[in-house]
Design an enzyme around this catalytic site. Structure first.
Site, PDB file in Angstrom:
ATOM      1  N   HIS C  55       0.927  -1.300  -0.150  1.00  0.00           N
ATOM      2  CA  HIS C  55      -0.085   0.092  -0.128  1.00  0.00           C
ATOM      3  C   HIS C  55       0.763   1.344   0.086  1.00  0.00           C
ATOM      4  O   HIS C  55       0.461   2.506   0.396  1.00  0.00           O
ATOM      5  CB  HIS C  55      -0.849  -0.103   1.226  1.00  0.00           C
ATOM      6  CG  HIS C  55      -1.646  -1.099   1.227  1.00  0.00           C
ATOM      7  ND1 HIS C  55      -2.566  -1.499   0.330  1.00  0.00           N
ATOM      8  CD2 HIS C  55      -1.886  -2.098   2.418  1.00  0.00           C
ATOM      9  CE1 HIS C  55      -3.289  -2.751   0.756  1.00  0.00           C
ATOM     10  NE2 HIS C  55      -2.632  -3.245   1.904  1.00  0.00           N
ATOM     11  N   HIS C 217      -6.955  -4.607  -1.558  1.00  0.00           N
ATOM     12  CA  HIS C 217      -6.253  -5.823  -1.826  1.00  0.00           C
ATOM     13  C   HIS C 217      -6.773  -6.525  -3.059  1.00  0.00           C
ATOM     14  O   HIS C 217      -6.448  -7.826  -3.376  1.00  0.00           O
ATOM     15  CB  HIS C 217      -6.209  -6.851  -0.837  1.00  0.00           C
ATOM     16  CG  HIS C 217      -6.092  -6.070   0.752  1.00  0.00           C
ATOM     17  ND1 HIS C 217      -6.887  -5.498   1.417  1.00  0.00           N
ATOM     18  CD2 HIS C 217      -4.919  -6.041   1.232  1.00  0.00           C
ATOM     19  CE1 HIS C 217      -6.359  -4.938   2.515  1.00  0.00           C
ATOM     20  NE2 HIS C 217      -5.172  -5.189   2.428  1.00  0.00           N
TER      21      HIS C 217
END
Ligand SMILES: Nc1ncnc2c1ncn2[C@@H]1O[C@H](COP(=O)(O)OP(=O)(O)O)[C@@H](O)[C@H]1O
Ligand SMILES: Nc1ncnc2c1ncn2[C@@H]1O[C@H](COP(=O)(O)OP(=O)(O)O)[C@@H](O)[C@H]1O
Ligand SMILES: [Mg+2]
Ligand SMILES: [Mg+2]
Ligand SMILES: [Mg+2]
Ligand SMILES: [Mg+2]
Lengths: 328, 216, 328, 216
Positions: C55, C217
């Site tokens: 991330h 995700h």
């Protein structure tokens, strides 16, 4: 072509408007696609850069304290017109004159130079420097010289700091040229970019191929080759930079510049490989920038830029800067 | 057809604009090999604008008409094409003068003036203008202009002279495949431009051919 | 899979090392993959976040003045272990206690909570907040609740500023929870991400398809649909946020967050569309962030986050911050 | 085979590790449908580490062995799998106790303890542990444990009881296809998880089947 887009025709205008909405300290002259500071300090040299769009945050993202006064935005990969550049020059006129920072491409050189000629007719003191840091393609007496790529950001930063100090146009130009003489870059692409108006990739790459030495407009570079590991790429790139401009014993600033489609995680990983190679060559890293600074639309890949520093350049590199894309 | 009137010239330029707009994508593709893939778009943008502003152009005479075209082109063609095509039209306009009719000899002069106009623009930025062999549109424009001049000297008929000139432009464009670019954006990629024609030269071949076909 | 990479196994470690080389003001505890400030101020509440990697710049890029004291880095998309989180807590121990900022995923909750329990046994005062800003999937009493996504960055910023002011753990927790209650996000993907260890895309999308409401995700969202125009996406996203948390008459902060593969130019363009929609709903935009803050590896796409502000949140949002990925 | 010795248990866990490592990519793919695609990797990472540290594990008795496994698993399995599998092994170890041999009844108790261990971990974080129907590995583990308990009550033979338990796990995993997840990462995607089995449950079915095959 999958993009966050309405129409290719409105792309650049909408992008600039979106930038201005996020950065209300900047102005956008829509008719001429000029992004400029709201307040122009007429007691410092005005700095203008620009060129084709598609390199965001370059150049509009570098308008602000300590860098540019205006950026002129062409269409994607197409230099802005003479009239656009001329407008930027007149709208940021300063008592100390104006320096144009031009990436060395034919279109940019012609449009910026012709605009400078017009402005000189208006008695505006305009000068220019040409950034040509890309070592991918060998320079030769017979060609137009090297391309200007990510090293341009260091020129913006250093010339911007010098201008902010109140130096004269000649002095700002001199330190910009010193930066240009000491900066080298080379890049690679894992994928092609896709120009919105064309809608398909500029070049085709096989699933295991990369383009080494690519330009920031998807122009070809040194060679098409199988995808290499980060460490091997770093070794080759740093060696080639070192061959072109020896860095042993020098203090350097490093920029790991993403081309738009490569995530930050890969850029940081690549910095790990590159910084080790630079230290192997006997150079000391003074400062490192990692991120997307001079992109090529959505191309995956990155470039490495090395700037050799002296005490003057170090001080200017560290000086205060506050722009959308670079702060300290 | 032995003369080109102001009206004829507007038809020719209008045809030119149509060809350019039609070929936007293929011209971009030509520019992809060694350039940045925007030639078609840059050129088409200016000529689309030309059609948009058509009614406001100056139709007084050939020189005035070409000059008013040059202003739109210089402003609205992107990239290198703005100054190059803009200065070509501007120089052509000056060479044409305020006349309402020209013959083959004058057409040849106008084309030669366009060559010089482009070269002067190059000179101001790069210390020298492009010449044949640099792999730019000059490689198509010069043979076309020279062919017109030769035809004029030989007293040939206008339309067949224009056909020959278009063929010369196509041949000139073809010859750019074999060489590496020395000027223009492709001039920064070295030998990697070999094998592909110059986009600008190839484009001129297509445009001239299209114009003479429309006149035949 | 084309990435700038050596091996999937060494990816996270090399990335963290590359970050540290560019930001020498940070420390990297390699064995536990903890990125922390070099100097811990023991007179302010320590803030720790983290989670799976992938991330970036979250969360390590938000370690620094005015935001986090440490970030714990798991493998790509996998929560760090109890021991890793526990190490981060002990290495940043402060007299004022520690707040964990956890994105609401089962793995993160379990590892962070179990680590907090261990630390409490050592008499460290640890508390936690759970960010759950993603409105893509309807919450229900029977499920684990909403996912935490880009809104987490606002929580870091505001809690960080509150901690920097010297507030108590309970006070910092309270303002973090106030932020969580007032922040909503929704995102979309134009392409899948590719987890390096797996080497192929997490999900398949047709050439004209997008995933609307996607998670960070690559988890599915509301619907698979044909690629929509930027303006239409903005209208749908802002309307759905407004349905979930009415913004009429409010002052808001907006974040246009890229997922890693979408270039800045598209994010700025998207901001133009989104800001118009937000203003249409009768909200006033106080501040806008555009960039890659909470990415999903190399996924193309973006999310919109809206935070409703009051005077306290505005002041904390404006407070000094100096981290690799956010400065003012 | 009617007893499981410490040595047998190490062989079983070693087989388990091999199956997990072999299935790393397929287990990731299972997790891609509604999760984040890392289940195989997260699980394999811990069990690779287990094999790496194998010689340093505690082989004194079954309880000690399982406990030493739990420490490695909790630390090195990524994501949710670390706490879940770690607490399962830890609870199993405690239930086994410091014995060097167990029978079917003890095996059933150990499995039931693992269920409770996982649920307690869930409870600490989410206020409640996963139960059958939440679409987690509990949907495979509970039927397997219950099958072992029933077989033990019925006085069945160890190996055939284990075969039945594996079949029950597979059936439990299969049933997760029909429902929406309420716990775990997939619990945030709502109905979008319907149609795909839970990765953890499916994985357990594969693992248990592989183990009993290796024993047969
Ligand atoms: N110095 C020059 N003189 C003449 N023609 C040139 C010159 N530089 C470029 N050209 C022509 O312009 C064409 C490229 O135009 P375009 O793609 O619009 O510009 P850019 O290179 O800025 O993208 C080339 O194919 C070439 O024919
Ligand atoms: N609360 C829970 N109780 C029991 N099992 C769970 C729970 N949450 C998740 N699981 C199991 O863990 C699996 C996911 O593991 P993994 O992919 O490693 O974790 P993450 O969701 O963090 O990526 C799920 O398929 C499910 O079987
Ligand atoms: Mg161009
Ligand atoms: Mg071009
Ligand atoms: Mg995970
Ligand atoms: Mg998972």
């Amino acid at each position: 072509m999958k993009k966050i887009i309405n129409t290719p025709e409105t792309f650049v205008i909408e992008m600039c408007k979106g930038l201005i909405k996020a950065h209300p300290e900047l102005d956008f002259i829509e008719k001429f696609k000029v992004v400029k500071k709201k307040e122009i300090n007429t007691n410092k040299v005005s700095l203008i850069s620009g060129g084709g769009s598609g390199h965001e945050p370059a150049h509009a993202g570098f308008v602000g304290k300590g860098m540019l006064d205006a950026a002129v935005c062409g269409d994607i990969f197409a230099s802005p017109s003479i009239k656009q550049v001329y407008t930027a020059i007149t709208k940021t006129e300063s008592k100390k004159g104006t320096l144009l920072i031009i990436k060395n491409y034919s279109g940019d050189c012609m449009n910026f130079n012709e605009a400078a000629a017009l402005a000189r007719e208006d008695d505006i003191d305009v000068d220019a420097v040409y950034v040509n840091d890309d070592i991918a393609v060998k320079d030769s007496l017979y060609t137009v010289g090297r391309r200007g790529v990510a090293g341009t950001v260091f020129v913006h930063k250093i010339a911007g700091a010098a201008a902010e100090e109140g130096r004269s146009l000649a002095e700002v130009k001199a330190v910009a040229n010193k930066t240009i003489q000491n900066v080298r870059s080379i890049g690679f692409a894992l994928t092609s970019c896709t120009v919105p108006a064309k809608g398909t990739p500029t070049f085709e790459l096989g699933a295991d191929e990369m383009e080494y030495g690519v330009g920031i407009h998807g122009e070809p570079g040194r060679q098409r080759m199988p995808v290499a590991k980060a460490d091997d790429l770093a070794a080759a790139m740093v060696s080639q930079i070192d061959e072109d401009m020896s860095i042993a014993g020098a203090e350097v600033a490093v920029m790991i510049n993403g081309f738009g489609g490569s995530p930050l995680q890969e850029l940081y990983l690549f910095n790990n490989s590159v910084s080790a190679e630079i230290e192997n060559k006997g150079a000391k890293i003074y400062k490192t920038l990692v991120g997307n600074f001079m992109t090529s639309i959505d191309m995956a890949g990155a470039s490495v830029t090395v700037l050799k520093l002296d005490s003057e350049l170090k001080a200017l590199l560290d000086a205060e800067v506050n722009t959308p894309a670079l702060k300290n | 057809m032995n003369k080109i009137t102001t009206k004829d010239m507007t038809v020719i330029i209008n045809t030119m604009a149509d060809i350019i707009i039609e070929n936007e994508v293929p011209f971009c593709e030509l520019d992809s090999a060694a350039g940045d893939g925007d030639f078609g778009m840059s050129l088409a943008k200016g000529f689309k604008q030309l059609k948009k502003e058509w009614d406001e152009l100056d139709f007084d005479d050939i020189g005035a008409f070409l000059k008013s075209c040059s202003m739109v082109i210089m402003e609205h063609c992107g990239g290198a094409s703005g100054p190059i095509w803009g200065s070509a039209f501007r120089a052509a306009a000056k060479a044409a003068g305020n006349v309402e009719e020209i013959g083959l000899a004058e057409l040849a002069e106008i084309m030669q003036a366009a060559v010089v106009g482009i070269q002067k623009t190059g000179e101001r930025s790069f210390g020298r203008g492009a010449v044949v062999g640099d792999k730019t549109l000059i490689d198509a424009l010069v043979p076309a202009a020279d062919s017109l001049s030769a035809s004029a000297d030989a007293g040939e008929e206008l339309l067949s002279a224009m056909q020959k000139a278009a063929a010369a432009a196509v041949a000139g464009a073809e010859s750019t495949k074999l060489i590496a670019a020395k000027m223009g954006r492709a001039g920064t990629v070295g030998d990697r431009s070999i094998g592909y024609p110059d986009a600008g030269a190839f484009g001129l071949g297509v445009i001239f051919t299209g114009i003479v076909n429309s006149l035949s």
